[in-house]
Every structure is written in C-alpha cells, then in structure tokens.
Scaffold this motif. Structure first.
Motif, short mmCIF file in Angstrom:
data_model
loop_
_atom_site.label_atom_id
_atom_site.label_comp_id
_atom_site.label_asym_id
_atom_site.label_seq_id
_atom_site.Cartn_x
_atom_site.Cartn_y
_atom_site.Cartn_z
N LEU A 60 12.37 1.76 6.71
CA LEU A 60 11.04 1.26 6.36
C LEU A 60 11.12 -0.25 6.15
CD1 LEU A 60 8.22 2.48 5.83
CD2 LEU A 60 8.80 2.48 3.40
N PRO A 61 10.28 -1.01 6.85
CA PRO A 61 10.34 -2.47 6.72
C PRO A 61 10.10 -2.93 5.29
CG PRO A 61 8.91 -1.81 8.54
CD PRO A 61 9.25 -0.57 7.77
N GLN A 81 4.00 -4.14 7.28
CA GLN A 81 4.74 -3.34 8.25
C GLN A 81 5.02 -1.94 7.71
OE1 GLN A 81 8.18 -5.73 9.10
NE2 GLN A 81 7.02 -7.22 10.30
N ALA A 82 5.29 -1.83 6.42
CA ALA A 82 5.51 -0.53 5.80
C ALA A 82 4.22 0.30 5.86
CB ALA A 82 5.97 -0.69 4.36
N THR A 83 3.10 -0.34 5.59
CA THR A 83 1.81 0.34 5.67
C THR A 83 1.56 0.85 7.08
OG1 THR A 83 0.94 -1.06 3.91
CG2 THR A 83 -0.67 0.06 5.28
N GLU A 84 1.93 0.07 8.08
CA GLU A 84 1.76 0.48 9.48
C GLU A 84 2.58 1.72 9.78
OE1 GLU A 84 0.70 0.95 13.38
OE2 GLU A 84 -0.34 -0.08 11.76
N TYR A 136 3.24 4.17 7.72
CA TYR A 136 2.48 5.30 7.16
C TYR A 136 1.25 5.61 8.01
CZ TYR A 136 5.58 5.38 3.17
OH TYR A 136 6.69 5.49 2.38
N ARG A 137 0.61 4.58 8.53
CA ARG A 137 -0.54 4.81 9.41
C ARG A 137 -0.12 5.55 10.66
NH1 ARG A 137 -2.21 4.38 13.89
NH2 ARG A 137 -0.51 2.99 14.45
N GLU A 164 -9.16 3.86 10.35
CA GLU A 164 -10.41 4.06 9.62
C GLU A 164 -10.16 4.84 8.32
OE1 GLU A 164 -13.27 4.29 13.60
OE2 GLU A 164 -12.67 6.13 12.57
N ILE A 165 -9.34 5.88 8.40
CA ILE A 165 -9.04 6.69 7.21
C ILE A 165 -8.35 5.82 6.16
CG2 ILE A 165 -7.60 8.58 6.31
CD1 ILE A 165 -8.12 10.00 9.03
N MET A 166 -7.34 5.08 6.56
CA MET A 166 -6.61 4.27 5.60
C MET A 166 -7.46 3.15 5.01
SD MET A 166 -2.71 4.33 6.98
CE MET A 166 -2.06 3.56 5.51
#
Length: 196
Positions: A81-82, A87-90, A92-93, A184-186
């Motif tokens: 995980l970055p 980048q970490a959020t990406e 999870y997306r 959209e969800i995130m």
C-alpha cells in the motif's frame, strides 16, 4: 478441523467449493432463509453429516461464504500500500471497483439478494463484512495521516453500511462502469473518508 480453520485439506476445499456452487445455484430462485440444509446438500452432492462437521446452519455457511468472498474481492495488498494518502485511497477504490465488477457479472442472484424484499440476512452479512474491511482501511489511512473525528467502530459501521447499500443499488441497475461508480460511491462517503 472445520472449514473455518483450514482450507488446505483437499477434501475440505472440495466440500467448500461444492457448497458454494450449490448455494449460488439455489440463490437464483430462493433467499438464504428459504434454503435448508437438506436441499443445499442435495444440490451440492454431499451428505448432511459432512455439512454439519463444518457448519451448524445454512445461515452460518452463508455468512462464511459471503464474508470470505468479500474479503477476497475487497482485499488490498497492504504490504504494498503506497505511503501517500491519495495513492492509498486509490487502492481502496480499485478494490471496490473489483467488487462491483463481480456483482455486475452475477446480477440475477445479487438483484434478488439486495432487493427491498430480498434477503435481509445476506444484506447484513455484506454490511458487517464491509465494516470489518473498513476498520482495517481506517487504520491504514490513519497511518498515512488521515484524521477521523469519530470512534473507529462507528466510522467502520457507517462506511460498511453505506458501501453495502451502494453495492445493492448497483446490483439493481444495468450500468457496467465500475470505475466511475466506485469513485461516485467513495465521494459520497462522509467527509472524513478521503475521496479519490
């Protein structure tokens, strides 16, 4: 040894695969609460005694099956995980998009399960499993500087329930653009959850 403890025994893996296929087949026409052990075992081609060695009820098996599926679909490689929050959020997306792709590929069963008059037991299993994933995500994002102004359990339950509801809506629709929908969800999650 039960299915909960080990998936390394070939017989256990075979039994689990047979039960999962049978459950998937039966869910096309029934809800989890309508499926009984005898019917599940008949479709799976296993004896009830084999089933009861591993699970006490269809509900327990369903919880195991869908929790494991969600864990697999929503998994993020935490070792890689970055460090950067964006980048970490990406990551999870992208995991959420993978889950949406799975649901889109199996829409008839998921439409039935997520329908307003669908299987509420299943819907709770999904929300709980996603909340468990959210606990881990919150911890990982906090390590990267994200501050959440609410206790971890409440935050995880909110994210888990919201994502489960969004996946249910996705199951009802015919759209297939999981990348856009996952963004959209995130972005619709509470302000303390980082949007991609």
């Amino acid at each position: 040894m039960t299915l909960h403890e080990s998936h390394t025994d070939p017989r256990t893996r075979r039994t689990l695969a047979l039960l999962e296929r049978a459950m998937t087949t039966l869910l096309e026409d029934q809800s989890i609460s309508e499926i009984n052990v005898s019917e599940l075992c008949r479709v799976a081609g296993i004896h009830r005694t084999t089933f009861y060695k591993h699970f006490s009820s269809v509900a327990e098996f369903a919880a195991h099956m869908f929790s494991a599926l969600i864990d697999e679909l929503a998994s993020v490689d935490v070792a890689n995980l970055p460090d950067e929050l964006d980048q970490a959020t990406e990551a999870y997306r992208a995991a959420l998009a993978g889950m949406l792709d799975h649901v889109a590929g199996n829409r008839p069963a998921y439409r039935r399960l997520f329908a307003t008059d669908g299987d509420h037991q299943f819907q709770r299993i999904v929300a709980d499993a996603l909340a468990e994933r959210a606990v881990d995500a919150h911890r990982r994002l906090a390590e990267r500087g994200r501050v959440v102004d609410i206790d971890e359990t409440t935050a995880a339950q909110m994210v888990g329930a919201a994502c489960a509801a969004a996946v249910g809506v996705w199951a009802e629709q015919d759209t297939t653009d999981s990348a856009t929908r996952s963004r959209e969800i995130m972005s619709a999650l509470p302000r303390w959850w980082p949007a991609p």
